[in-house]
Design a protein around this motif. Structure first.
Motif, PDB file in Angstrom:
ATOM      1  N   ASN A 246    -127.562  28.628 -22.817  1.00  0.00           N
ATOM      2  CA  ASN A 246    -126.945  29.341 -21.695  1.00  0.00           C
ATOM      3  C   ASN A 246    -125.886  28.528 -20.966  1.00  0.00           C
ATOM      4  O   ASN A 246    -125.144  29.072 -20.158  1.00  0.00           O
ATOM      5  CB  ASN A 246    -128.021  29.759 -20.685  1.00  0.00           C
ATOM      6  CG  ASN A 246    -128.943  30.814 -21.252  1.00  0.00           C
ATOM      7  OD1 ASN A 246    -128.516  31.670 -22.029  1.00  0.00           O
ATOM      8  ND2 ASN A 246    -130.226  30.735 -20.905  1.00  0.00           N
ATOM      9  N   ASP A 264    -122.004  27.229 -16.711  1.00  0.00           N
ATOM     10  CA  ASP A 264    -122.959  28.291 -16.992  1.00  0.00           C
ATOM     11  C   ASP A 264    -122.236  29.434 -17.702  1.00  0.00           C
ATOM     12  O   ASP A 264    -121.323  30.043 -17.142  1.00  0.00           O
ATOM     13  CB  ASP A 264    -123.591  28.793 -15.691  1.00  0.00           C
ATOM     14  CG  ASP A 264    -124.763  29.721 -15.927  1.00  0.00           C
ATOM     15  OD1 ASP A 264    -124.584  30.727 -16.648  1.00  0.00           O
ATOM     16  OD2 ASP A 264    -125.855  29.445 -15.400  1.00  0.00           O
ATOM     17  N   ASN A 266    -123.239  32.348 -18.455  1.00  0.00           N
ATOM     18  CA  ASN A 266    -123.541  33.680 -17.917  1.00  0.00           C
ATOM     19  C   ASN A 266    -122.815  33.963 -16.604  1.00  0.00           C
ATOM     20  O   ASN A 266    -122.335  35.076 -16.379  1.00  0.00           O
ATOM     21  CB  ASN A 266    -125.050  33.824 -17.717  1.00  0.00           C
ATOM     22  CG  ASN A 266    -125.811  33.745 -19.020  1.00  0.00           C
ATOM     23  OD1 ASN A 266    -125.390  34.311 -20.032  1.00  0.00           O
ATOM     24  ND2 ASN A 266    -126.937  33.049 -19.020  1.00  0.00           N
ATOM     25  N   THR A 267    -122.720  32.966 -15.747  1.00  0.00           N
ATOM     26  CA  THR A 267    -122.126  33.183 -14.418  1.00  0.00           C
ATOM     27  C   THR A 267    -120.731  32.601 -14.273  1.00  0.00           C
ATOM     28  O   THR A 267    -120.004  32.954 -13.338  1.00  0.00           O
ATOM     29  CB  THR A 267    -123.023  32.563 -13.339  1.00  0.00           C
ATOM     30  OG1 THR A 267    -123.025  31.125 -13.494  1.00  0.00           O
ATOM     31  CG2 THR A 267    -124.449  33.071 -13.446  1.00  0.00           C
TER      32      THR A 267
END
Length: 424
Positions: A246, A264, A266-267
């Motif tokens: 991730n 990150d 995902n973010t």
């Protein structure tokens, strides 16, 4: 060491194996005519996988006394003992009416007069015959050594063409043994340092497509790629995935200073992990994700350091008083760190314990660099480049005892290998 007397079939590979274990692998039985050619091919790949480890020696078929005429026929142990076969691999291949390929195999401990483990069956499309062969070899390797196999894997690398002063580079992927090469980018832009995600579905790498190095993420199945968003317009390079896939850790240059950052996926959140006037680069996570090893010249020359994965105080683990250390990579087993070492005009691939103890140099040449681990933590692949105006890079592998150094098959010049995990 390979066994030298009758007893349970086992190879201990904590140290170098002096005498490879002799095995016999008669051509797998073709259950129908459609399977005849592929049965030959599967047997050939299984044998090549095992021989390539340096732990096994194949007994030529010309020495056989017995023949295997049926997958279910009893084994004539005395005939295999007579030619000193300690392991016997038998199997069959069938192509079914619906087009599927069925591969069965058994492994026998000849001196114990018994089968070693249960027989297994693999089913797949005819195009997957090489994977099934690698799966059989993995099972044989695991049952005899007690270690995980590494044959059903792929390697990402940089394929190079052209003269040394104008080298064209493409991102490529292949089976660990050089088969099934696929090119993932063209040669219009320089690409460097590919790294696999923990499940092997993505590759992260550095590209000069924008004119300076930036980090890109590529989906292996679709070959779709994208530049990571949210990174500033500065040089970013040397990316590597976290164990959960991730996040990535990478180096970023800003204002003449190079530090390590966490990103990150995902973010898009970006976190700075080091703040020093030195060059911090080549980060690599520990398998449990709790620590990061990296190289830094904060002591005056390149050394290896370890810090918490969240950043904070780093401790130097390389103990050498001379030379330069770089490109550290944590073993999948968590017990060792591989690295590049440069001293007195020579380059080496080495390993050390995670506290810096028990350092060992495994290779030496004009230029050895960039180690990557097999998923079982027992074999290392790296780039070796020859000297001179015509010097060219190639991929090599070596086991952690420093034995069994061999060149890896590639279509041409190759560098920057990255070993995948075992394929799902």
């Amino acid at each position: 060491m390979a066994q030298s007397s009758p007893g349970p079939l086992r190879i201990e590979i904590t140290e170098g194996v002096i005498e490879p274990l002799p095995f016999a692998a008669p051509v797998f039985i073709a259950e129908n005519a459609a399977a005849a050619d592929v049965a030959q091919d599967i047997t050939r790949v299984i044998s090549a996988d095992l021989r390539g480890t340096g732990l096994f020696r194949e007994i030529p078929s010309s020495a056989y006394i017995s023949t295997i005429t049926s997958f279910d026929s009893p084994v004539q142990y005395a005939d295999w003992k007579a030619i000193n076969a300690q392991a016997l691999i038998t199997g069959s291949v069938e192509q079914t009416a619906n087009g599927q390929l069925v591969v069965r195999f058994r492994l026998f401990d000849v001196f114990a007069d018994q089968q070693l483990g249960e027989g297994l069956q693999f089913v797949g499309s005819p195009d997957s015959w090489r994977r099934m062969a690698h799966n059989v070899a993995d099972q044989v390797y695991e049952r005899i050594t007690g270690e995980g196999g590494y044959f059903d894997t792929r390697v990402a690398f940089i394929s190079e063409t052209g003269p040394k002063n104008a080298r064209l580079k493409r991102l490529a992927i292949m089976d660990y043994d050089g088969a099934n090469v696929q090119y993932l980018t063209d040669s219009r832009n320089i690409v460097l340092a590919p790294r696999f995600s923990p499940n092997g579905d993505r590759v992260i790498f550095t590209s000069y497509e924008s004119g300076f190095p930036r980090v890109y993420l590529l989906d292996v199945a679709t070959v779709q790629r994208r530049q990571l968003e949210g990174l500033p317009d500065t040089m970013s390079f040397a990316p590597r995935f976290s164990p959960d896939g991730n996040r990535i850790v990478y180096s970023e240059e800003s204002g003449g200073n190079t530090d390590i950052y966490l990103y990150d996926l995902n973010t898009g959140q970006r976190t700075r992990l080091t703040e020093a006037p030195s060059i911090e680069t080549a980060p690599s996570f520990s398998p449990d994700g709790s620590q990061i090893v990296f190289e830094s010249d904060r002591s005056g020359r390149q050394q290896i350091y370890v810090m918490p994965a969240s950043g904070g105080e780093a401790r130097r683990i390389s103990q050498g008083q001379v030379g330069r250390y770089g490109t550290p990579v944590w073993s999948p087993r968590g017990d060792l760190i591989a690295f590049t070492f440069q001293n007195a005009g020579r380059f080496h691939i080495g390993v050390m314990r995670t506290d810096g103890s028990e350092e060992r140099l495994l290779t030496a040449s004009f230029l050895d660099e960039g180690p990557t681990w097999a998923p079982n933590g027992r074999v290392i692949m790296f780039t070796r480049e020859t000297a001179g105006a015509d010097g060219a890079p190639a991929l090599y592998s070596v086991d952690i005892s420093g034995r069994n150094l061999q060149r890896v098959a590639t279509p041409g010049m190759a560098s920057d290998p990255a070993w995948s995990p075992l394929l799902p």
